[in-house]
Design a protein around this motif. Structure first.
Motif, PDB file in Angstrom:
ATOM      1  N   ALA A 118       0.830  -1.201   0.000  1.00 12.53           N
ATOM      2  CA  ALA A 118       0.000   0.000   0.000  1.00 12.53           C
ATOM      3  C   ALA A 118       0.864   1.251   0.000  1.00 12.53           C
ATOM      4  O   ALA A 118       0.591   2.211  -0.716  1.00 12.53           O
ATOM      5  CB  ALA A 118      -0.921  -0.008   1.225  1.00 12.53           C
ATOM      6  N   SER A 119       1.912   1.227   0.783  1.00 15.43           N
ATOM      7  CA  SER A 119       2.810   2.374   0.856  1.00 15.43           C
ATOM      8  C   SER A 119       3.615   2.541  -0.428  1.00 15.43           C
ATOM      9  O   SER A 119       3.780   3.646  -0.936  1.00 15.43           O
ATOM     10  CB  SER A 119       3.751   2.205   2.047  1.00 15.43           C
ATOM     11  N   ARG A 120       4.091   1.434  -0.952  1.00 22.71           N
ATOM     12  CA  ARG A 120       4.955   1.505  -2.135  1.00 22.71           C
ATOM     13  C   ARG A 120       4.222   1.966  -3.380  1.00 22.71           C
ATOM     14  O   ARG A 120       4.828   2.613  -4.239  1.00 22.71           O
ATOM     15  CB  ARG A 120       5.622   0.163  -2.376  1.00 22.71           C
ATOM     16  N   CYS A 121       2.935   1.659  -3.512  1.00 21.77           N
ATOM     17  CA  CYS A 121       2.247   2.133  -4.710  1.00 21.77           C
ATOM     18  C   CYS A 121       2.146   3.663  -4.681  1.00 21.77           C
ATOM     19  O   CYS A 121       2.251   4.309  -5.722  1.00 21.77           O
ATOM     20  CB  CYS A 121       0.908   1.450  -4.916  1.00 21.77           C
ATOM     21  N   LEU A 122       1.991   4.237  -3.495  1.00 19.92           N
ATOM     22  CA  LEU A 122       2.015   5.701  -3.389  1.00 19.92           C
ATOM     23  C   LEU A 122       3.434   6.234  -3.540  1.00 19.92           C
ATOM     24  O   LEU A 122       3.639   7.325  -4.076  1.00 19.92           O
ATOM     25  CB  LEU A 122       1.404   6.137  -2.059  1.00 19.92           C
ATOM     26  N   ASP A 123       4.419   5.456  -3.060  1.00 19.39           N
ATOM     27  CA  ASP A 123       5.822   5.862  -3.210  1.00 19.39           C
ATOM     28  C   ASP A 123       6.202   6.015  -4.677  1.00 19.39           C
ATOM     29  O   ASP A 123       6.992   6.894  -5.029  1.00 19.39           O
ATOM     30  CB  ASP A 123       6.762   4.836  -2.570  1.00 19.39           C
ATOM     31  N   ALA A 124       5.643   5.166  -5.528  1.00 18.23           N
ATOM     32  CA  ALA A 124       5.956   5.241  -6.957  1.00 18.23           C
ATOM     33  C   ALA A 124       5.544   6.592  -7.528  1.00 18.23           C
ATOM     34  O   ALA A 124       6.287   7.208  -8.306  1.00 18.23           O
ATOM     35  CB  ALA A 124       5.271   4.100  -7.711  1.00 18.23           C
ATOM     36  N   LEU A 125       4.371   7.071  -7.128  1.00  9.52           N
ATOM     37  CA  LEU A 125       3.927   8.380  -7.604  1.00  9.52           C
ATOM     38  C   LEU A 125       4.783   9.496  -7.026  1.00  9.52           C
ATOM     39  O   LEU A 125       5.123  10.453  -7.725  1.00  9.52           O
ATOM     40  CB  LEU A 125       2.457   8.597  -7.246  1.00  9.52           C
ATOM     41  N   ALA A 126       5.145   9.373  -5.766  1.00 10.53           N
ATOM     42  CA  ALA A 126       5.996  10.384  -5.132  1.00 10.53           C
ATOM     43  C   ALA A 126       7.369  10.429  -5.802  1.00 10.53           C
ATOM     44  O   ALA A 126       7.937  11.503  -6.006  1.00 10.53           O
ATOM     45  CB  ALA A 126       6.139  10.111  -3.645  1.00 10.53           C
ATOM     46  N   LEU A 127       7.901   9.271  -6.154  1.00 15.82           N
ATOM     47  CA  LEU A 127       9.201   9.215  -6.819  1.00 15.82           C
ATOM     48  C   LEU A 127       9.126   9.859  -8.202  1.00 15.82           C
ATOM     49  O   LEU A 127      10.039  10.591  -8.607  1.00 15.82           O
ATOM     50  CB  LEU A 127       9.679   7.766  -6.925  1.00 15.82           C
ATOM     51  N   ALA A 128       8.041   9.612  -8.921  1.00 19.60           N
ATOM     52  CA  ALA A 128       7.867  10.238 -10.238  1.00 19.60           C
ATOM     53  C   ALA A 128       7.780  11.756 -10.098  1.00 19.60           C
ATOM     54  O   ALA A 128       8.369  12.501 -10.897  1.00 19.60           O
ATOM     55  CB  ALA A 128       6.621   9.685 -10.927  1.00 19.60           C
ATOM     56  N   ASP A 129       7.072  12.231  -9.090  1.00 18.75           N
ATOM     57  CA  ASP A 129       6.977  13.670  -8.851  1.00 18.75           C
ATOM     58  C   ASP A 129       8.335  14.249  -8.485  1.00 18.75           C
ATOM     59  O   ASP A 129       8.717  15.311  -8.961  1.00 18.75           O
ATOM     60  CB  ASP A 129       5.957  13.958  -7.749  1.00 18.75           C
ATOM     61  N   GLN A 130       9.087  13.518  -7.660  1.00 16.44           N
ATOM     62  CA  GLN A 130      10.422  13.968  -7.270  1.00 16.44           C
ATOM     63  C   GLN A 130      11.342  14.056  -8.486  1.00 16.44           C
ATOM     64  O   GLN A 130      12.118  15.003  -8.627  1.00 16.44           O
ATOM     65  CB  GLN A 130      11.003  13.016  -6.233  1.00 16.44           C
ATOM     66  N   ALA A 131      11.251  13.079  -9.378  1.00 11.14           N
ATOM     67  CA  ALA A 131      12.061  13.105 -10.600  1.00 11.14           C
ATOM     68  C   ALA A 131      11.687  14.302 -11.464  1.00 11.14           C
ATOM     69  O   ALA A 131      12.565  14.962 -12.041  1.00 11.14           O
ATOM     70  CB  ALA A 131      11.872  11.803 -11.379  1.00 11.14           C
ATOM     71  N   ASP A 132      10.396  14.605 -11.537  1.00  9.71           N
ATOM     72  CA  ASP A 132       9.944  15.752 -12.323  1.00  9.71           C
ATOM     73  C   ASP A 132      10.499  17.051 -11.736  1.00  9.71           C
ATOM     74  O   ASP A 132      11.009  17.896 -12.469  1.00  9.71           O
ATOM     75  CB  ASP A 132       8.412  15.777 -12.349  1.00  9.71           C
ATOM     76  N   ILE A 133      10.438  17.187 -10.424  1.00 12.55           N
ATOM     77  CA  ILE A 133      10.964  18.396  -9.777  1.00 12.55           C
ATOM     78  C   ILE A 133      12.468  18.512 -10.002  1.00 12.55           C
ATOM     79  O   ILE A 133      12.991  19.593 -10.280  1.00 12.55           O
ATOM     80  CB  ILE A 133      10.631  18.405  -8.267  1.00 12.55           C
ATOM     81  N   ARG A 134      13.175  17.393  -9.899  1.00 13.12           N
ATOM     82  CA  ARG A 134      14.623  17.423 -10.109  1.00 13.12           C
ATOM     83  C   ARG A 134      14.945  17.849 -11.541  1.00 13.12           C
ATOM     84  O   ARG A 134      15.880  18.626 -11.778  1.00 13.12           O
ATOM     85  CB  ARG A 134      15.239  16.059  -9.807  1.00 13.12           C
ATOM     86  N   SER A 135      14.169  17.364 -12.491  1.00 11.72           N
ATOM     87  CA  SER A 135      14.374  17.761 -13.886  1.00 11.72           C
ATOM     88  C   SER A 135      14.142  19.258 -14.063  1.00 11.72           C
ATOM     89  O   SER A 135      14.914  19.944 -14.747  1.00 11.72           O
ATOM     90  CB  SER A 135      13.418  16.964 -14.785  1.00 11.72           C
ATOM     91  N   LEU A 136      13.097  19.775 -13.440  1.00 11.50           N
ATOM     92  CA  LEU A 136      12.837  21.216 -13.525  1.00 11.50           C
ATOM     93  C   LEU A 136      13.925  22.014 -12.822  1.00 11.50           C
ATOM     94  O   LEU A 136      14.327  23.076 -13.289  1.00 11.50           O
ATOM     95  CB  LEU A 136      11.468  21.542 -12.912  1.00 11.50           C
ATOM     96  N   ARG A 137      14.420  21.493 -11.695  1.00 12.31           N
ATOM     97  CA  ARG A 137      15.490  22.185 -10.973  1.00 12.31           C
ATOM     98  C   ARG A 137      16.745  22.272 -11.847  1.00 12.31           C
ATOM     99  O   ARG A 137      17.429  23.298 -11.880  1.00 12.31           O
ATOM    100  CB  ARG A 137      15.793  21.478  -9.654  1.00 12.31           C
ATOM    101  N   GLU A 138      17.049  21.194 -12.565  1.00 12.24           N
ATOM    102  CA  GLU A 138      18.219  21.208 -13.454  1.00 12.24           C
ATOM    103  C   GLU A 138      18.062  22.254 -14.551  1.00 12.24           C
ATOM    104  O   GLU A 138      19.039  22.856 -14.978  1.00 12.24           O
ATOM    105  CB  GLU A 138      18.427  19.827 -14.069  1.00 12.24           C
ATOM    106  N   LYS A 139      16.832  22.475 -14.992  1.00 15.60           N
ATOM    107  CA  LYS A 139      16.582  23.450 -16.058  1.00 15.60           C
ATOM    108  C   LYS A 139      16.551  24.880 -15.528  1.00 15.60           C
ATOM    109  O   LYS A 139      17.160  25.779 -16.086  1.00 15.60           O
ATOM    110  CB  LYS A 139      15.250  23.115 -16.749  1.00 15.60           C
TER     111      LYS A 139
END
Length: 175
Positions: A124-145
């Motif tokens: 249950a926790s990990r399925c939400l973690d997957a979405l959080a990780l995707a959001d974190q990756a998106d933020i990191r990509s924007l931060r790099e830009k």
């Protein structure tokens, strides 16, 4: 008299490795367990019908098309955020249902760390973690830009203000 070793090999033709291991250890395969559970739950499902077909699924077409047309990190982020917004309600409900299953009859209270209730809680926790990780990756990509490193300088005043947003290309805010 033990079976002849030359014939044991041929007895396994067409079997999966799980079936071979199950026969060797005398345990049930995953398919056996599922088949027995389906048989034993027929009356229950007759009283409590559940959908047999998958729910209407997310149409990936618009996301795939938008991603193919994306040319900037901001455009990729827009696709990512819209996708996350679209799937979050379903994943959140799935997570809540997994927790409810784990808590069935209070089994989770005294369960060992590697027990089925604890495994369900982790899922249950990990399925939400997957979405959080995707959001974190998106933020990191924007931060790099957008958030390029600046040389550290001593602050000129005691107030801390956020940096000004980068200048957008081809778009003037407010117009």
């Amino acid at each position: 008299m033990p079976p002849h070793p030359d014939f044991e090999l041929y007895d396994n033709v067409g079997r999966t490795s799980e079936q071979i291991a199950a026969a060797y250890t005398g345990s049930a395969t995953r398919d056996d367990l599922r088949r027995w559970a389906r048989r034993d739950s027929e009356d229950f499902l007759a009283r409590h019908p559940l959908p047999s077909a998958p729910s209407p699924r997310l149409d990936p077409g618009p996301y795939v098309a938008a991603l193919a047309a994306a040319r900037t990190p901001a455009e990729v982020s827009a696709v990512t955020q819209h996708l996350l917004d679209a799937v979050f309600p379903v994943v959140r409900e799935m997570s809540h249902l997994l927790v409810d299953i784990a808590r069935w009859e209070g089994r989770h209270r005294t369960a060992a760390p590697d027990s089925p209730p604890k495994m369900l809680m982790a899922a249950a926790s990990r399925c939400l973690d997957a979405l959080a990780l995707a959001d974190q990756a998106d933020i990191r990509s924007l931060r790099e830009k957008y958030d390029t490193p600046h040389p550290r300088t001593a602050p000129t005043s005691h107030s801390i203000t956020p940096p000004a947003p980068p200048k957008a290309t081809g778009h003037t805010p407010g117009r």
